[in-house]
Design a protein around this motif. Structure first.
Motif: not given
Length: 1290
Positions: A4-7, A23-24, A29-32, A63-64
């Motif tokens: 989904k992030i890539l699309s 929303t995440l 994110l880090t696990n992914l 920050l992200r």
């Protein structure tokens, strides 16, 4: 989720992507990211998508980004990722840091974190090159660049050798951002270490994997790296400047610091860049000479040897570079050639003696400049051997210098040319056009140059027919040139060809009296010629040379001197040569046996109007015939008698033998008739005119020299055929008496007139072999059957003195020119053999019959035979060390008179030191006998000669041997116990003492004792003080104390100060390299401690030495001047030491206690006394000036005295300035070290301008009186005024 992030990232706008990412949770994110990275899948694309959805303009996005960035670095550091994934992630992170549009704060914090991460991370050697390459695209501060460079350099030792060049390339690219110095230092230091390990062939440390690689591989890697650096310098000149700056900085204290084979190869490659060429070559030239000067200083001082470890010298490193350059280092060769020629041009021989450069021995007594010149020649020779591409250039440049520098000495270039040709005559065939071109200039070159040039290229003539033909054409033209030198050059060239192109049937080299040289044997194997052609060729040359017999005396003389060598090397030409000589002799020989004199001297002299000159050097002609005849009898006839020949050949030989018998008969007839002739028959009696101002006088002088020469030739001829016949020896004596009478007449006339007529008498016609045999017969022959005949010669003291004198002349000639006149005089082996024989006889004669015994028996004019023998020994020992250094062992063995072969075999293992010590003891006994006699019997000349001989021999002793210590203690004892008022003897003995003492330990304590003796004998500058006499050395007495001993000790003190100054400079150089950490620099200070202590001890003892001398009432003149100059040097050296401690104080924070003591000693024992001494000197000068001034009429004397006073007081201001500079830096050091060093220093005497009233009144009164006198004089009229004015102008 990742899909989904890539699309969403693939869409044009990032709004939806931003909303989704918000929303995440962060952990999601880090696990992914971790899952994707570990799988090695789309980690890069996912990372790009996250950065796209995290804009810097929003706080959440910033920050992200920070969180993701930090996590990615941790992930890469863990080492769990595949190489490709990790590389991709790092690349993306760096791009984001560089091009990301987020806020500066985050960017800075990320960079800082990155640096910290790298500092704590161990770089894998597989990624070092990529990481270094990556950093060149990242903007870094100077500190960060320095850090990255250090990190990369530290990886060198862990990497494979082949991987280092690409890493060096990346570092050089990175250095454009800064840290150029660190990059260069690191690369040079690493390869210096690798080279050192490789040469020592050691293992077991971190460089094991590098050290064990083949030498070739290491050199290829080094060559590649040098190319990378040179390429980088071409693009960035700042890098080149940094390289030179770095290497020059290391040179300040020590000529070997920072220089290594690798750095020298690098510098030589940099010479290809025009901007740096001159600077680099000049730097290397200076380094070479400085290195040799350091070596010379170390060799002459045990004090320095104990303090400074032995290291490789720049010269060795350069030759190592030449050797390494075989591994495709083509970029170094041009630099090597330029450096070689620069050294030879700059430091070649400067003085010329009789057309020949003065040569010196190849040992360390040679000056540094001569060593540098020799190194240049070695560089060129070795480069020539290895690199084919520069051979033509080297040969061309050498020949250009030989041809264009005819007026200056070029012996070093001719030696190099000879070595080049000897190495590869066949290879040089390709360069033959260059040599042929040089032949065209032969007519314009000096004779010495022509002879040596042709001798050098002689092997080429055998392999190149075209070159030989070109030379013959040039020589034939030169034979008829207008210039005398050109014709002499032609003769020299033809004689050389005759010697080296052997005719079929000539004796082999083993049968000749002199073997052929290595080069000739080498070429003979490959020679493309046949002996029949050579015979035709040689006979053609002989025809050309016969024409010379109608030319000037100098040309004929050259021919006569060369024929003997031609016969010895080309025996088949004997018939032709001897016929030529016989027909020439017959022109001047009276065939009728009753006619006196037997020679037509008138025909030998040419009169052109008033100009009288020698046309035929008859003495040289007879000399040549005599030597050729002797050679034929000794060499050819014995061989012919041993062979069985056919009848025809026997008949031919009989004809030849009859032919040689004719020559024998002629010489015998000349001998008999010369003995019967009186001087009146030659019109040369005492009443004859020998003045050089009249034509008759010149003619008589020439005739006298011819007769003397003929007598000498006949003496040798008769001695060679005598077989100890009494009648022949009587004939020899008669011939000698004729020679002696003429010699006495000439000397008497020369003494009365102003002319010098002893030109030719200096060069005796007796050969070295004859002199050797004659001396042996006169002094050592104990065969019973010979005694009666030898008593004829021994009864004549004048003849024995003459024989020894000729030996002295020959040895002196060897010392001055490197060879001797006569046959075999150019052959080093024969010369050496004869030298050994002569020395053995002279040594036996001197030790068996001392001078005192001989002189007490007979009182004759001139030197005694024993004294002449001693003089000969002194010259021989000097000459052997100068020219036969490698044969010293053989020479000393020859002096031991042993009859048994077995003993000789046992003695073969005896060292040079032991053999020398044995000879030294003989001369020590002679000197002790001389010193133990009465003062009126003391022979000063003999004593000085003995000390000179001992000095020569002592140089052969090993300084670490007990024999050397025995020699030193013996010399000390002689100086302490003997008091002779002879300046020359005192000077030579003291010089011997100092030369020995410096090789044992520093002579400062010796100097202190001597200064106390000088003070005791000469008294104090304050006449009221009575000085206690110490008498350490009896040789120091009232007459010798000044100036003889005083100047010697001051000269020695100057050398000690030079050594100390050199050490201080060395220490300063080590401290100045404080790019080291504080810990390392403090370690350097600790390692310097022994050297510092030694320096302070030396200066402390020297201070007490000067303390004595500045209180001594020295006579005006050289002693006072030298003392003032040396005091100035003393203070300059003290200042240098203080300045060194100013540098050291930064790291160590204090100064040693013994330094404080030294400062205290200088303040109490030297400075105040210096000012007193200055006042003493000035008072003494003013008194002498006043005394001269009293004589008003002697204006010239006053002017001279004034000039002398100004000259002698010149060192005083320099000394005062040196003292004040010392005190100035002491004040600085006191502040830095928090130690009050000035408490021991008294305030300096005020030396401002002062008006002394009483002197001013006296001067004004004198001027008033002068004016009154002038006023009275003016009344005498106008005519007296003008001359007075003229005098004032003058």
């Amino acid at each position: 989720m990742d899909q989904k992030i890539l699309s969403l990232a693939a869409e044009k706008t990032a709004d939806k992507l931003q909303e989704f990412l918000q929303t995440l949770k962060e952990d999601d994110l880090t696990n992914l990211l971790q899952n994707q990275a570990l799988k090695g899948k789309v980690a890069g694309a996912l990372l790009r998508a996250i950065f796209k959805g995290s804009p810097c303009s929003e706080e959440d996005g910033t920050l992200r980004r920070h969180k993701i960035y930090t996590y990615c670095i941790q992930l890469v550091e863990s080492g769990d990722l595949q190489k490709e994934t990790a590389s991709e992630i790092v690349g993306l992170l760096m791009l984001e840091v560089r091009f990301g549009k987020y806020c500066q704060l985050v960017r800075h914090s990320l960079k800082q974190y990155l640096s910290l991460s790298f500092s704590s991370t161990r770089w894998d050697q597989q990624y070092v090159i990529q990481l270094t390459s990556m950093f060149k695209d990242v903007p870094l501060s100077a500190e960060e660049v320095e850090f990255v460079v250090e990190k990369a350099l530290s990886m060198f030792s862990k990497m494979n050798l082949q991987e280092i060049p690409p890493l060096v390339y990346q570092l050089l690219v990175l250095s454009s951002k800064g840290s150029r110095k660190s990059v260069l230092e690191g690369i040079i230091a690493f390869f210096n270490a690798v080279d050192k390990q490789h040469s020592e062939d050691q293992s077991g440390d971190e460089l094991l994997d590098v050290v064990t690689v083949p030498s070739g591989e290491l050199r290829h890697v080094e060559g590649t790296i040098i190319l990378h650096i040179v390429f980088a310098i071409k693009l960035d000149y700042e890098l080149g400047r940094e390289l030179l700056k770095h290497l020059k900085a290391g040179q300040q204290g020590d000529s070997n610091n920072n220089l290594s084979p690798f750095s020298i190869a690098l510098l030589l490659s940099v010479t290809r860049i025009q901007r740096f060429q001159e600077q680099v070559l000049d730097f290397l030239k200076t380094s070479v000479v400085k290195s040799f000067k350091d070596l010379q200083l170390l060799q002459g001082s045990k004090f320095l040897q104990n303090l400074v470890p032995h290291r490789a010298y720049v010269s060795t490193m350069i030759l190592e570079v030449v050797k390494n350059s075989v591994h495709s280092w083509d970029h170094v060769t041009q630099g090597l050639v330029e450096l070689g020629f620069l050294l030879m041009d700059s430091y070649g021989p400067k003085k010329v003696l009789d057309g020949k450069a003065i040569e010196t021995s190849p040992n360390l007594s040679r000056m540094p400049n001569q060593h540098a010149c020799k190194l240049g020649a070695n560089i060129l020779l070795e480069t020539f051997k290895i690199h084919e591409m520069v051979r033509q250039e080297i040969l061309e440049q050498v020949l250009n210098r030989v041809v264009t520098r005819a007026s200056s000495p070029i012996s070093h270039f001719l030696d190099l040319l000879s070595n080049i040709v000897m190495y590869a005559p066949l290879v040089l065939q390709s360069c033959s056009s260059k040599v042929t071109e040089a032949f065209d200039y032969l007519s314009f070159l000096p004779l010495q140059t022509v002879q040596r040039l042709l001798k050098a290229v002689q092997p080429l003539l055998k392999v190149s027919m075209s070159m030989r033909d070109s030379l013959i054409l040039v020589l034939r033209k030169a034979m008829f040139a207008n210039q005398l030198d050109a014709r002499k050059s032609a003769v020299a060239g033809f004689l050389l060809l005759l010697k080296n192109f052997k005719v079929l049937g000539s004796l082999s080299s083993s049968q000749c009296s002199q073997p052929l040289s290595v080069s000739q044997v080498h070429v003979d194997v490959h020679g493309h010629y046949n002996s029949v052609a050579n015979e035709t060729f040689c006979l053609e040359i002989m025809d050309s040379l016969r024409r010379c017999l109608s030319q000037q005396a100098d040309v004929r003389l050259m021919l006569y001197e060369g024929f003997y060598d031609v016969l010895r090397r080309n025996s088949q030409l004997a018939n032709s040569v001897m016929q030529t000589l016989l027909s020439q002799l017959k022109q001047f020989y009276e065939p009728k046996p009753d006619l006196l004199p037997p020679l037509k001297l008138e025909a030998c002299i040419l009169a052109q109007g008033d100009k009288i000159s020698l046309q035929e050097p008859l003495d040289y002609l007879l000399c040549c015939i005599q030597h050729c005849l002797a050679w034929y009898k000794n060499t050819v006839i014995p061989l012919q008698q041993g062979k069985e020949e056919e009848e025809e050949e026997e008949e031919e030989e009989e004809e030849e033998e009859a032919f040689y018998q004719d020559l024998d008969d002629i010489l015998a007839s000349i001998t008999n008739r010369m003995i019967k002739s009186e001087l009146e028959d030659f019109e040369l009696d005492k009443s004859a005119d020998f003045s050089q101002s009249t034509s008759i006088g010149i003619k008589n002088s020439i005739c006298a020299f011819l007769v003397m020469g003929v007598c000498e030739v006949l003496i040798e001829y008769n001695f060679s055929i005598s077989n100890f016949s009494k009648n022949t020896f009587e004939d020899i004596l008669s011939l000698f008496m004729c020679y002696k009478k003429l010699s006495d007449i000439l000397n008497e006339k020369a003494g009365k007139g102003k002319t010098k007529m002893a030109n030719k008498t200096n060069d005796s016609f007796l050969s070295m072999k004859c002199v050797s045999s004659l001396l042996t017969a006169l002094f050592r022959d104990n065969t019973q059957s010979h005694q009666e005949s030898l008593s004829v010669l021994r009864s004549n003291n004048e003849f024995m003195r003459y024989a020894v004198n000729v030996a002295l002349q020959k040895v002196q000639q060897l010392k001055e020119t490197g060879h001797m006149s006569g046959p075999d005089g150019q052959n080093p082996d024969k010369v050496f053999q004869n030298l050994c024989d002569i020395t053995r006889v002279l040594l036996w004669r001197y030790t068996s019959i001392p001078t005192s015994v001989e002189e007490s028996g007979k009182k004759e004019k001139g030197k005694s035979i024993s004294l002449l023998c001693l003089e000969g020994l002194q010259k021989v020992f000097s000459a052997v060390q100068q020219f036969f250094q490698p044969k010293i062992q053989q020479f000393l063995r020859a002096l031991d008179v042993t009859d048994k072969e077995g003993e000789e075999r046992e003695d073969a293992d005896v060292s040079v030191t032991q053999r020398t010590a044995f000879q030294i003891r003989q001369f020590q006994r002679s000197l002790l006998n001389l010193l133990s006699g009465q003062e009126e019997d003391f022979n000063s000349k003999e004593a000085v000669l003995l000390v000179t001989v001992l000095t020569s021999l002592s140089k052969l002793l090993d300084p670490s041997s007990p024999q050397f210590l025995q020699m030193l203690s013996w010399t000390l004892k002689i100086c302490k116990e003997n008091s002779w008022e002879d300046a020359l003897f005192c000077k030579s003995l003291m010089n011997l003492l100092f030369s020995l003492h410096v090789l044992y330990k520093s002579p400062v304590t010796l100097l202190r004792d001597l200064s106390q003796d000088i003070h005791g004998h000469l008294g104090d500058i304050d006449q009221d003080i009575e000085v206690e006499k110490t008498n350490h050395f009896a040789i120091v007495n009232l007459r010798m104390a000044a100036p003889t001993v005083c100047l010697l000790v001051l000269s020695q003190a100057e050398k000690v100060l030079e050594e100390v100054d050199w050490l201080i400079t060395k220490l300063k150089g080590q401290v100045s390299q404080d790019a080291l950490s504080e810990e390392a620099s403090s370690q350097a200070v600790l390692s310097n401690h022994p050297v510092e202590k030694a320096i302070i001890m030396q200066l402390g003892t020297l201070l007490t030495f000067f303390h004595e001398l500045v209180q001594t009432a020295l006579p005006s003149g050289s002693c006072v001047d030298t003392l003032l100059k040396d005091l100035c040097k003393m203070y300059t050296t003290l200042t240098a030491l203080v300045r060194y401690y100013l540098q050291v104080c930064r790291s160590s924070g204090g100064i040693p206690k013994n330094m404080e003591k030294l400062v205290k000693l200088s303040g109490s024992h030297l400075t105040p006394l210096c000012y007193s001494f200055i006042s003493y000197v000035q008072n003494k000068k003013s008194k002498s000036l006043n005394y001269t001034g009293e004589k008003k009429e002697k204006t010239a004397a006053v002017a001279t005295a004034m000039a002398r006073v100004l000259r002698e007081t010149k060192p005083i201001p320099n000394l005062i300035f040196a003292i004040e500079q010392y005190e100035k830096f002491l004040i600085h050091l006191s502040k830095k070290s928090k130690v009050n060093l000035m408490q021991h220093m008294k305030l300096s005497t005020s030396r401002d301008f002062k008006i002394k009233g009483n002197i001013l009144d006296m001067v004004l009164r004198d001027e008033g009186e002068d004016e009154n006198e002038e006023g009275t004089a003016s009344e005498h009229g106008e005519q007296n005024k003008e001359p007075a004015k003229k005098r004032r102008k003058k």
